[in-house]
Design an enzyme around this catalytic site. Structure first.
Site, short mmCIF file in Angstrom:
data_model
loop_
_atom_site.label_atom_id
_atom_site.label_comp_id
_atom_site.label_asym_id
_atom_site.label_seq_id
_atom_site.Cartn_x
_atom_site.Cartn_y
_atom_site.Cartn_z
N CYS A 183 23.00 -30.23 26.39
CA CYS A 183 23.60 -28.47 27.18
C CYS A 183 24.66 -28.38 25.77
CB CYS A 183 23.98 -29.42 27.95
SG CYS A 183 22.49 -30.10 29.39
N CYS A 330 5.30 -13.36 16.32
CA CYS A 330 5.59 -12.45 16.50
C CYS A 330 6.87 -11.72 15.85
CB CYS A 330 6.22 -13.35 18.07
SG CYS A 330 8.07 -13.59 18.26
#
Ligand SMILES: [Zn+2]
Length: 372
Positions: A183, A330
């Protein structure tokens, strides 16, 4: 039963014909479990309490720290080092008559069954895979809908798992990731968990009131930088170790070892545009799958690609060979990472993501390709 105060407090909601007094009574009778009262859980709890949910069960072992405050808006500077669930209970009680039950321990294999069985709906506001799989598997086992959200830096995702015989998190991602950043390394854009938490609150209330189209079998993705949403449709995986007919408890429990990560989903291997160029020129080039929309292909395309827009992947999966060497592409690498993770979860053997997408290709390989 609604009190005279309830009728006044919720009048602007009760007046909606889709809610009414009967709907408000259903909200008051509902018990919602929130696992993790951090970036997602804190704003989620605020809105669910304000909406008139009868009982919130809050589970979080953490204490408030200074670096929580840019996103966990229930907490203030004087709350530092205090247990989050206790501060949350105090703050929520000031605002709404919701009953708040608190648990200062983490969700574990030992307590998950009791906690999840005590609720009608489960909300996954966790920030690591261990807890995410635990919530999923125990919610499935006990037949509770799991309203899931996750965030990573500037991207968020939300879905409703296990409701109305719908698919679950493990249908998408059966296995835990191998290497994911912690994190602290990842960072998070402060408003993003608030956005995703409100999507969660919306889905919780819709489920209780049986309103609209719930996000079942759809993973909604939000890209804060692009200000765009997109969606992956997915089905129940008949071999899913959690919700399939052959639920595999020993496989499941392997995921509950201590694995901390802030990523939303298992990571996928990736390659750079330069590496792709070299491989495309080799004797065994990979197959490139362009998952953008048709209008984006009018701006730019790579040579010899298969075109399947992201939203159609689940319906057209049989057009792809699960044993082929696939590269998903993409615009800038975000949507393709989601599709690649989905395909790996469906048992595809060799799937990589084109990092930085076709815009990265334009910058580093072929400057004649327009960027957008
Ligand atoms: Zn499943």
């Amino acid at each position: 039963m609604l009190t005279p105060e309830d009728l006044q407090r919720y009048s602007r909601q009760i007046i909606l014909p889709q809610v009414g007094q009967a709907g408000q009574e259903r909200l008051k009778a509902a018990r919602v479990l929130i696992v993790g009262v951090g970036g997602l859980g804190a704003p989620l709890a605020l809105y669910l309490a304000a909406a008139g949910i009868g009982e919130l069960i809050l589970v979080d072992p953490d204490h408030v720290s200074l670096n929580n405050l840019h996103r966990q808006i229930l907490y203030a500077i004087e709350d530092l080092r205090q247990p989050k669930v206790e501060i949350a209970a105090r703050e929520l009680s000031k605002r709404a008559p919701t009953k708040i039950t608190t648990h200062t321990q983490a969700l574990t294999e030992e307590n998950a069954a009791d906690l999840i069985q005590s609720a009608d709906i489960v909300c996954d506001g966790t920030d690591n895979f261990t807890a995410r799989y635990l919530v999923n598997d125990f919610a499935i086992k006990h037949g509770k809908p799991n309203v899931h959200a996750a965030i990573f830096q500037f991207q968020g995702q939300i879905s409703v798992f296990g409701a109305n015989q719908g698919p679950c998190y493990r249908c998408l991602f059966p296995n835990r990731p191998k290497n994911a950043p912690s994190c602290a390394e990842a960072g998070v854009f402060g408003v993003l968990p608030g956005v995703m938490a409100l999507f969660q609150a919306t889905e919780v209330i819709k489920l209780i009131l049986n309103l609209g189209d719930p996000l079942i079998g759809r993973l909604l993705l939000y890209d804060a930088l692009a200000a765009k949403t997109s969606e992956i449709k997915f089905r129940r995986n008949p071999n899913c170790p959690s919700c399939g007919p052959n639920r595999n408890e020993s496989f499941l429990s392997k995921a509950y070892s201590d694995l901390q990560s802030c990523e939303m989903n298992p990571t996928v291997p990736e390659l750079t545009p330069l590496e792709l160029k070299q491989e495309l020129e080799s004797p065994n080039p990979p197959i490139v799958v362009d998952v953008r929309e048709a209008h984006e292909r009018e701006i730019s395309t790579l040579p010899n690609t298969i075109h399947i827009p992201m939203g159609e992947i689940a319906d057209r999966i049989q057009e792809l060979d699960p044993n082929a060497n696939l590269v998903i592409q993409c615009r800038s690498g975000g949507r393709s990472a989601q599709v690649a993770a989905y395909l790996l979860g469906q048992g595809f053997k060799q799937v990589r993501n084109l990092a930085t997408g076709i815009n990265g290709w334009a910058k580093t390989v072929d400057p004649t390709v327009p960027t957008y």
